[in-house]
Design a protein around this motif. Sequence first.
Motif, short mmCIF file in Angstrom:
data_model
loop_
_atom_site.label_atom_id
_atom_site.label_comp_id
_atom_site.label_asym_id
_atom_site.label_seq_id
_atom_site.Cartn_x
_atom_site.Cartn_y
_atom_site.Cartn_z
N ASP A 197 10.91 23.96 -24.25
CA ASP A 197 11.79 24.95 -24.61
C ASP A 197 13.07 24.90 -24.33
OD1 ASP A 197 12.80 27.65 -25.02
OD2 ASP A 197 10.87 28.37 -24.69
N GLU A 198 14.10 25.20 -25.51
CA GLU A 198 15.42 25.01 -25.30
C GLU A 198 16.09 25.79 -24.01
OE1 GLU A 198 17.10 22.32 -26.61
OE2 GLU A 198 15.43 21.52 -27.70
N SER A 199 15.50 26.92 -23.94
CA SER A 199 15.67 27.84 -22.93
C SER A 199 15.49 27.58 -21.58
CB SER A 199 15.43 29.27 -23.36
OG SER A 199 13.87 29.37 -23.07
N ASP A 200 14.48 26.45 -21.35
CA ASP A 200 13.95 26.11 -19.93
C ASP A 200 14.67 24.83 -19.64
OD1 ASP A 200 12.26 28.40 -20.22
OD2 ASP A 200 10.59 27.36 -20.42
N LYS A 201 14.84 24.84 -18.31
CA LYS A 201 15.29 23.68 -17.81
C LYS A 201 14.24 22.85 -16.94
CE LYS A 201 17.93 22.21 -13.54
NZ LYS A 201 18.80 22.41 -12.55
N ILE A 202 14.13 21.66 -17.34
CA ILE A 202 12.92 20.86 -16.91
C ILE A 202 13.31 19.75 -15.91
CG2 ILE A 202 10.83 19.63 -17.50
CD1 ILE A 202 10.69 21.21 -19.73
N VAL A 203 12.76 19.57 -14.76
CA VAL A 203 13.26 18.45 -13.99
C VAL A 203 11.91 17.60 -13.73
CG1 VAL A 203 14.15 17.38 -11.75
CG2 VAL A 203 15.39 19.41 -13.05
N ILE A 204 11.93 16.36 -13.76
CA ILE A 204 10.71 15.36 -13.49
C ILE A 204 11.01 14.48 -12.66
CG2 ILE A 204 8.97 13.74 -14.85
CD1 ILE A 204 9.83 14.94 -17.51
N LEU A 205 10.35 14.64 -11.51
CA LEU A 205 10.71 13.85 -10.49
C LEU A 205 9.53 12.94 -9.94
CD1 LEU A 205 12.63 13.13 -7.86
CD2 LEU A 205 11.45 15.12 -6.81
N SER A 232 0.81 -1.23 -0.10
CA SER A 232 -0.03 -0.02 0.09
C SER A 232 0.87 1.33 -0.08
CB SER A 232 -0.98 0.02 1.33
OG SER A 232 -1.70 1.14 1.26
N LEU A 233 0.86 2.16 -1.15
CA LEU A 233 1.83 3.12 -1.41
C LEU A 233 1.29 4.48 -1.67
CD1 LEU A 233 3.95 0.61 -3.65
CD2 LEU A 233 4.57 1.31 -1.23
N LYS A 234 1.83 5.41 -1.83
CA LYS A 234 1.45 6.63 -2.24
C LYS A 234 2.78 7.20 -3.06
CE LYS A 234 2.75 9.36 2.04
NZ LYS A 234 2.28 10.47 2.75
N TYR A 235 2.11 8.26 -4.02
CA TYR A 235 3.42 9.02 -4.94
C TYR A 235 2.87 10.33 -5.11
CZ TYR A 235 -0.06 9.35 -8.92
OH TYR A 235 -1.10 9.80 -9.52
N THR A 236 4.24 10.79 -5.63
CA THR A 236 4.10 12.31 -5.89
C THR A 236 4.91 12.37 -7.04
OG1 THR A 236 4.33 13.17 -3.57
CG2 THR A 236 4.90 14.73 -5.34
N PHE A 237 4.39 12.85 -8.13
CA PHE A 237 4.84 13.16 -9.46
C PHE A 237 4.97 14.31 -9.75
CE2 PHE A 237 3.99 12.65 -14.21
CZ PHE A 237 5.27 12.41 -14.60
N SER A 238 6.28 15.18 -9.85
CA SER A 238 6.40 16.72 -10.03
C SER A 238 7.05 17.20 -11.26
CB SER A 238 6.86 17.07 -8.89
OG SER A 238 6.61 16.77 -7.69
N ILE A 239 6.65 18.20 -11.83
CA ILE A 239 7.66 18.68 -12.87
C ILE A 239 8.01 20.22 -12.54
CG2 ILE A 239 7.55 19.31 -15.26
CD1 ILE A 239 5.42 17.31 -15.81
N PHE A 240 9.32 20.31 -12.69
CA PHE A 240 10.09 21.74 -12.44
C PHE A 240 10.49 22.17 -13.51
CE2 PHE A 240 10.19 18.89 -8.72
CZ PHE A 240 9.84 19.68 -7.48
N ARG A 241 10.02 23.53 -13.92
CA ARG A 241 10.46 24.20 -14.91
C ARG A 241 11.10 25.65 -14.42
NH1 ARG A 241 8.86 24.36 -20.57
NH2 ARG A 241 7.27 22.84 -20.14
N THR A 242 12.22 25.63 -14.88
CA THR A 242 13.08 27.00 -14.53
C THR A 242 13.25 27.79 -15.93
OG1 THR A 242 13.97 25.81 -12.82
CG2 THR A 242 15.07 27.90 -13.50
N ASP A 243 12.69 28.84 -15.98
CA ASP A 243 12.90 29.66 -17.39
C ASP A 243 14.20 30.49 -17.29
OD1 ASP A 243 12.39 32.16 -16.01
OD2 ASP A 243 10.51 32.10 -16.46
N SER A 244 14.45 31.25 -18.30
CA SER A 244 15.69 31.74 -18.61
C SER A 244 15.74 32.90 -17.47
CB SER A 244 15.64 32.43 -20.07
OG SER A 244 14.52 33.41 -20.04
#
Length: 240
Positions: free
Chosen positions: A96-104, A53-65
Amino acid sequence: MNFKLIILFLLVFQFSNGQFTNTQVIAKIKTERIDDIVSVSAEAVNSTEVYKSLKYTFSIFRTDSNNKVTKNDQEGRFTLEANEQKNLATTSIGIDESDKIVILLLVYEEETIVGKDRIAFNEEANKKKKEEESTEDDGIELKGIVIEETKTKPGKDFYEFFYNSYTLNRINGSKIVGVYEKLSFGRSTIIQVKIEDKVIHEFLGKPDIEYLEQMSKVAIRRVYKYFKDLKKQKRDIFQY
């Protein structure tokens, strides 16, 4: 036991402790890119013979220029039968090539992280090299991540104050910081800021904006000091 052996023992223990992630429950992010659109899916696999029995967090972080960070979350509870694989969430994101995206993706059993995965787009070449040289635990570096598990509006208001301050101050800690809220006596709640299992700051939740903002300032100072002391400890060990 001399000092060198003690240091060696601590390092081995820390490394071994990290191996419990992605062993019984494996978290996995899968991506498929078509032009500037990436389809993303979050999955979990139970590699044991025991029901989970579990839980999850699925996050997307976007850092712009301009170094502005936006965060989108999906979360929920789920179960896995023995040896079962399950899709937890799907989404599509524009690259977007100028944005850094992290998926966790983080998978919890009770309050313990048992599975995790991380994928990033558009990280600088030197940052990638640094991550390869200084990865933590099982090779996944989780820097600058703040997760939220609040239950009330005061809890969410505090999280917004705290997260905005954490981002503006560019703390970028090497461990996951969590904002949690648990029930207390009557209708009151306790709000906690934790780094891994260590409580950095906790207080009684109140529907008072000025109070919550002040508590966020206290929490930020203590979190900053924690990471500063942690860096000093690592530097002292390597220098020795």
